[in-house]
Design a protein around this motif. Structure first.
Motif, mmCIF file in Angstrom:
data_model
loop_
_atom_site.group_PDB
_atom_site.id
_atom_site.type_symbol
_atom_site.label_atom_id
_atom_site.label_comp_id
_atom_site.label_asym_id
_atom_site.label_seq_id
_atom_site.Cartn_x
_atom_site.Cartn_y
_atom_site.Cartn_z
ATOM 1 N N ARG A 1 43.965 42.716 37.764
ATOM 2 C CA ARG A 1 42.890 43.664 37.448
ATOM 3 C C ARG A 1 41.546 43.033 37.080
ATOM 4 N NH1 ARG A 1 45.718 46.855 40.115
ATOM 5 N NH2 ARG A 1 47.838 46.919 39.339
ATOM 6 N N TRP B 1 56.220 38.564 34.301
ATOM 7 C CA TRP B 1 57.251 38.538 35.340
ATOM 8 C C TRP B 1 57.485 37.080 35.737
ATOM 9 C CZ3 TRP B 1 52.993 41.981 35.756
ATOM 10 C CH2 TRP B 1 53.304 43.306 35.448
ATOM 11 N N ASN C 1 54.492 40.716 44.825
ATOM 12 C CA ASN C 1 53.216 41.006 44.157
ATOM 13 C C ASN C 1 53.011 40.147 42.912
ATOM 14 O OD1 ASN C 1 52.540 42.853 46.072
ATOM 15 N ND2 ASN C 1 52.518 44.625 44.720
ATOM 16 N N ILE D 1 50.023 37.530 42.099
ATOM 17 C CA ILE D 1 49.234 37.563 40.860
ATOM 18 C C ILE D 1 49.242 36.173 40.198
ATOM 19 C CG2 ILE D 1 49.161 38.529 38.509
ATOM 20 C CD1 ILE D 1 50.292 41.180 39.811
ATOM 21 N N ALA E 1 41.713 45.482 27.138
ATOM 22 C CA ALA E 1 42.287 45.424 28.482
ATOM 23 C C ALA E 1 41.329 44.770 29.467
ATOM 24 C CB ALA E 1 42.739 46.803 28.912
ATOM 25 N N VAL F 1 59.599 44.843 29.253
ATOM 26 C CA VAL F 1 58.668 45.688 30.008
ATOM 27 C C VAL F 1 59.330 46.285 31.251
ATOM 28 C CG1 VAL F 1 56.460 44.741 29.286
ATOM 29 C CG2 VAL F 1 57.733 43.570 31.082
ATOM 30 N N GLY F 2 60.660 46.206 31.314
ATOM 31 C CA GLY F 2 61.349 46.731 32.495
ATOM 32 C C GLY F 2 61.015 45.926 33.736
ATOM 33 N N ASP G 1 53.012 54.337 28.917
ATOM 34 C CA ASP G 1 54.194 54.236 29.787
ATOM 35 C C ASP G 1 54.492 55.576 30.464
ATOM 36 O OD1 ASP G 1 56.216 51.678 29.771
ATOM 37 O OD2 ASP G 1 54.950 51.685 28.000
ATOM 38 N N GLN H 1 54.209 53.991 34.466
ATOM 39 C CA GLN H 1 55.301 53.115 34.010
ATOM 40 C C GLN H 1 55.038 51.645 34.338
ATOM 41 O OE1 GLN H 1 58.919 55.254 35.616
ATOM 42 N NE2 GLN H 1 59.832 53.953 34.055
ATOM 43 N N GLY H 2 55.564 50.777 33.483
ATOM 44 C CA GLY H 2 55.395 49.335 33.643
ATOM 45 C C GLY H 2 55.812 48.805 35.009
ATOM 46 N N GLN H 3 56.816 49.446 35.594
ATOM 47 C CA GLN H 3 57.319 48.920 36.878
ATOM 48 C C GLN H 3 56.274 49.012 37.998
ATOM 49 O OE1 GLN H 3 60.173 51.420 39.078
ATOM 50 N NE2 GLN H 3 60.224 52.760 37.297
ATOM 51 N N TYR H 4 55.243 49.850 37.815
ATOM 52 C CA TYR H 4 54.234 49.997 38.881
ATOM 53 C C TYR H 4 53.007 49.114 38.678
ATOM 54 C CZ TYR H 4 57.188 54.012 39.794
ATOM 55 O OH TYR H 4 58.269 54.799 40.049
ATOM 56 N N LEU H 5 52.986 48.350 37.576
ATOM 57 C CA LEU H 5 51.786 47.561 37.285
ATOM 58 C C LEU H 5 51.605 46.402 38.263
ATOM 59 C CD1 LEU H 5 51.901 47.439 33.380
ATOM 60 C CD2 LEU H 5 50.697 49.044 34.851
ATOM 61 N N ARG H 6 52.671 46.071 38.968
ATOM 62 C CA ARG H 6 52.547 44.986 39.940
ATOM 63 C C ARG H 6 51.875 45.441 41.226
ATOM 64 N NH1 ARG H 6 58.693 43.166 38.930
ATOM 65 N NH2 ARG H 6 58.692 45.325 38.223
ATOM 66 N N LEU H 7 51.759 46.763 41.419
ATOM 67 C CA LEU H 7 51.073 47.255 42.619
ATOM 68 C C LEU H 7 49.603 46.860 42.513
ATOM 69 C CD1 LEU H 7 52.671 50.811 42.893
ATOM 70 C CD2 LEU H 7 53.198 48.794 44.273
ATOM 71 N N LEU H 8 49.077 46.292 43.584
ATOM 72 C CA LEU H 8 47.706 45.788 43.502
ATOM 73 C C LEU H 8 46.689 46.843 43.918
ATOM 74 C CD1 LEU H 8 48.520 42.200 44.763
ATOM 75 C CD2 LEU H 8 47.806 42.846 42.456
ATOM 76 N N TYR I 1 45.260 50.601 43.584
ATOM 77 C CA TYR I 1 45.277 51.738 42.665
ATOM 78 C C TYR I 1 45.701 53.049 43.326
ATOM 79 C CZ TYR I 1 43.366 49.445 38.516
ATOM 80 O OH TYR I 1 43.196 48.653 37.399
ATOM 81 N N MET J 1 49.336 53.112 43.247
ATOM 82 C CA MET J 1 49.810 53.287 41.873
ATOM 83 C C MET J 1 49.640 54.725 41.405
ATOM 84 S SD MET J 1 48.594 51.205 38.528
ATOM 85 C CE MET J 1 48.608 49.591 39.204
ATOM 86 N N ARG K 1 47.368 48.710 28.840
ATOM 87 C CA ARG K 1 47.085 48.774 30.276
ATOM 88 C C ARG K 1 45.921 49.696 30.657
ATOM 89 N NH1 ARG K 1 53.152 51.033 31.249
ATOM 90 N NH2 ARG K 1 53.448 49.095 30.093
ATOM 91 N N GLU K 2 44.913 49.100 31.270
ATOM 92 C CA GLU K 2 43.763 49.858 31.762
ATOM 93 C C GLU K 2 44.168 50.694 32.979
ATOM 94 O OE1 GLU K 2 39.863 47.894 31.305
ATOM 95 O OE2 GLU K 2 39.738 48.062 33.471
ATOM 96 N N GLU K 3 45.317 50.340 33.552
ATOM 97 C CA GLU K 3 45.835 51.108 34.682
ATOM 98 C C GLU K 3 46.037 52.578 34.294
ATOM 99 O OE1 GLU K 3 46.860 48.124 33.704
ATOM 100 O OE2 GLU K 3 47.356 46.842 35.418
#
Lengths: 421, 171
Positions: free
Chosen positions: A41, A67, A74, A78, A139, A366-367, B22, B26-33, B35, B38, B72-74
């Motif tokens: 980000r 991770w 991904n 990163i 953030a 963090v799952g 969350d 959810q945290g699991q989607y934060l790896r998507l680059l 937006y 996401m 998370r700013e997401e």
């Protein structure tokens, strides 16, 4: 009018030397920690800003921890971006996927200094209050602006004074204490505030125990959680940052507080405390949830994955086997923690009891990976958040507890009072 | 410019207290680059249909402590990408509050909004006056006016353009 610890630290980082609760100020940032959010980000924001050079490459720590090592393509991308940025910018402090969790490695690298302003791109950056620092989480956009300028604007927080006296008791940990305190405050009971801890109980705590407390203040909404220096912090600074110059910051006797909470643990003994789903502030005495069957027991995270946490788990599990069908996952907070646990024979005890020991990462908390929960799974966890879906599937359930309670529950297969095993 | 802040009109999506980041993403989607990818998972747990039904300028109306938890700013980003025009709540967690203005998503603090507004009702937010109006009933609820610093950042279009303006001004 006197100053609180937060006011005093912030004031010493402004141009005019002033900072009073409620004011908006611009303060110098002594250290910025960024993790994977840099690659995912912050870098696109820096592009938009026309960013060229980091304000000071010695005052930035980049960590690949969430991770680690990469759990998918991904996260691998990163991590690559972070490595490139570190190289291009000549950043001196970098922890790649082998190091561990940011909030543990930052102090281990000697980067935490009493009286400093430390900002992290992670909400649990309140942890460094254990070292008498002003530290808080922001953030991506704020981190990008700090990378460019080295300054950040803040609303100076009001302070909530928390005084604690008395003994924790056998197998009762600082995690139990903070779960009790935030239960009393509620999820926004300290929103925007500085939780300033005082009292003999805090003075007697190890650095690790203090870090657990400051770490979880954000679950009551706190902005920061500075503690006065104690002997163990002095030892830590001698061991990990012998060349750093620092001066302890104390509150003035006439400083103003929005409120004072007092806990006397001798008068009102603390019980092992468990926070059932879905808020960390749901804490209640273990007796009220004893017997709840569990599928997974997790010891790790920036909250409770330190050496003291692994020692108490090993003490409970030594020479015994965990309950059939329960998965015990242990994720040491850092590589240094892992190595110390190896040398002390703790890893062997944990593995012989049936536990799985993973590399150091945020991982399951963090799952992310290394212990993600499936539908219907119930986990007792030494981590910081039991929000729905936090560690995996939205129909899994998380009970937060101390490492001692997690270890005892792994033995019995149900939530168990650690004093009973 | 003024219109942008004085008349944000859309359907209300009403939520309760303590909606944390969350629950927003959810945290699991934060790896998507990306937006937009996401944003398909916005409010997936509390409101599974939100992402497919939300329309531009819809308003999220919530109880107290909206946006607690992870920094998370997401979280505000996926709301902005979904078209959300404003989030109205009784109170906001501090990092979410800051992140939202930083990326240009307006927030307004209004007491009892989530009790007075019904899900799906059309509402209008006037940020300059700090009001929430329920169209069908004509009720006007007065909220807390925005602090100057937040209005300044919002008017600039977020913290990055705000930073550029200030840098230009100084330089």
């Amino acid at each position: 009018m006197g100053q609180t610890i937060a006011e005093k630290i912030l004031a010493s980082h402004t141009e005019d030397g002033k900072a009073s609760a409620g004011e908006i100020i611009e303060a110098r940032v002594d250290l910025l920690m960024v993790h994977e959010v840099l690659g995912s980000r912050i870098l696109p924001i820096l592009d938009e800003m026309g960013f060229k050079k980091v304000w000071n490459p010695n005052r930035v720590l980049v960590v690949n921890d969430h991770w680690a090592p990469a759990s998918d393509i991904n996260s691998a991308e990163i991590h690559r971006r972070n490595r490139n940025f570190v190289k291009e910018q000549g950043i001196t402090n970098f922890c790649d996927v082998d190091c561990g969790i940011s909030h543990q490695v930052l102090p281990e690298m000697g980067l935490v200094v009493p009286g400093a302003t430390i900002i992290g791109s992670d909400s649990h950056s309140t942890t460094y209050g254990a070292f008498n620092a002003f530290s808080t989480g922001l953030a991506a956009t704020d981190s990008a602006l700090i990378l460019a300028t080295g300054v950040c604007w803040f609303r100076v927080p009001e302070s909530l004074r928390i005084e604690i006296s008395g003994e924790l008791g056998e197998r009762v940990m600082s995690k139990d204490l903070i779960l009790k305190i935030i239960n009393q405050l509620g999820p926004d009971g300290a929103n925007y505030q500085s939780m300033e801890f005082h009292g003999p109980t805090i003075d007697a705590m190890s650095v690790g125990e203090r870090m657990t407390m400051c770490n979880m203040t954000v679950e009551a909404g706190a902005k920061c959680a500075p503690m006065p220096i104690n002997q163990d912090v002095r030892f830590w600074m001698e061991d990990f940052a012998p060349k750093k110059k620092w001066k302890e910051v104390t509150n003035d006797s006439d400083a103003e507080y929005v409120d004072t909470l007092q806990f006397d643990l001798n008068e009102d003994p603390l019980e092992p405390t468990v926070a059932p789903p879905e808020l960390p502030t749901n804490g209640k005495p273990v007796a009220e949830v004893e017997g709840v069957p569990i599928d997974q027991a997790f010891i790790g995270s920036c909250t409770n994955g330190r050496i003291g946490d692994l020692i108490i788990a090993a003490e409970i599990l030594k020479g015994r086997k965990i309950h059939k069908g329960v998965r015990l996952i242990v994720t040491p907070a850092s590589k240094a923690t892992y190595m110390e646990a190896l040398e002390r024979g703790i890893i062997k005890i944990l593995m012989e009891s049936g536990g799985i020991v993973t590399n150091s990462t945020c991982g399951a908390c963090v799952g992310g990976h290394l212990g993600v929960l499936g539908p219907g799974d119930v986990c007792i966890s030494s981590t910081n958040r039991n929000f729905r879906g936090r560690m995996g599937h939205q129909d899994s359930r998380i009970y937060l507890a101390s490492p001692a309670t997690v270890a005892a529950s792994a033995l019995k297969g149900v939530i168990t009072d650690p004093r009973s095993v | 410019m003024v219109q942008r802040f004085s008349n944000i009109t859309g359907r209300a999506w009403v939520f309760g207290n303590n909606i944390n980041t969350d629950q927003i993403i959810q945290g699991q989607y934060l790896r998507l680059l990306d937006y937009s990818e996401m944003a398909k998972h916005t409010f997936e747990i509390p409101r599974p249909l939100f992402a497919s039904r939300v329309k531009k300028n819809d308003i999220v109306v919530a109880g107290h402590n909206f946006g607690g938890g992870s920094s998370r700013e997401e979280a505000p980003k996926v709301l902005l990408h979904s078209g959300v025009g404003c989030v109205v709540a009784e109170s906001f967690a501090r990092i979410f509050y800051r992140n939202s203005f930083n990326i240009g998503l307006p927030l307004l603090i209004v007491q009892n909004g989530s009790k007075l507004v019904k899900d799906g009702e059309t509402v209008t937010v006037n940020l300059l006056e700090g009001t929430l109006t329920i169209k069908e009933k004509g009720d006007v609820i007065h909220g807390k006016p925005l602090p100057n610093r937040m209005l300044e950042i919002l008017k600039a279009g977020g913290a990055v353009p705000w930073y550029k303006q200030r840098a230009g001004h100084k330089g």
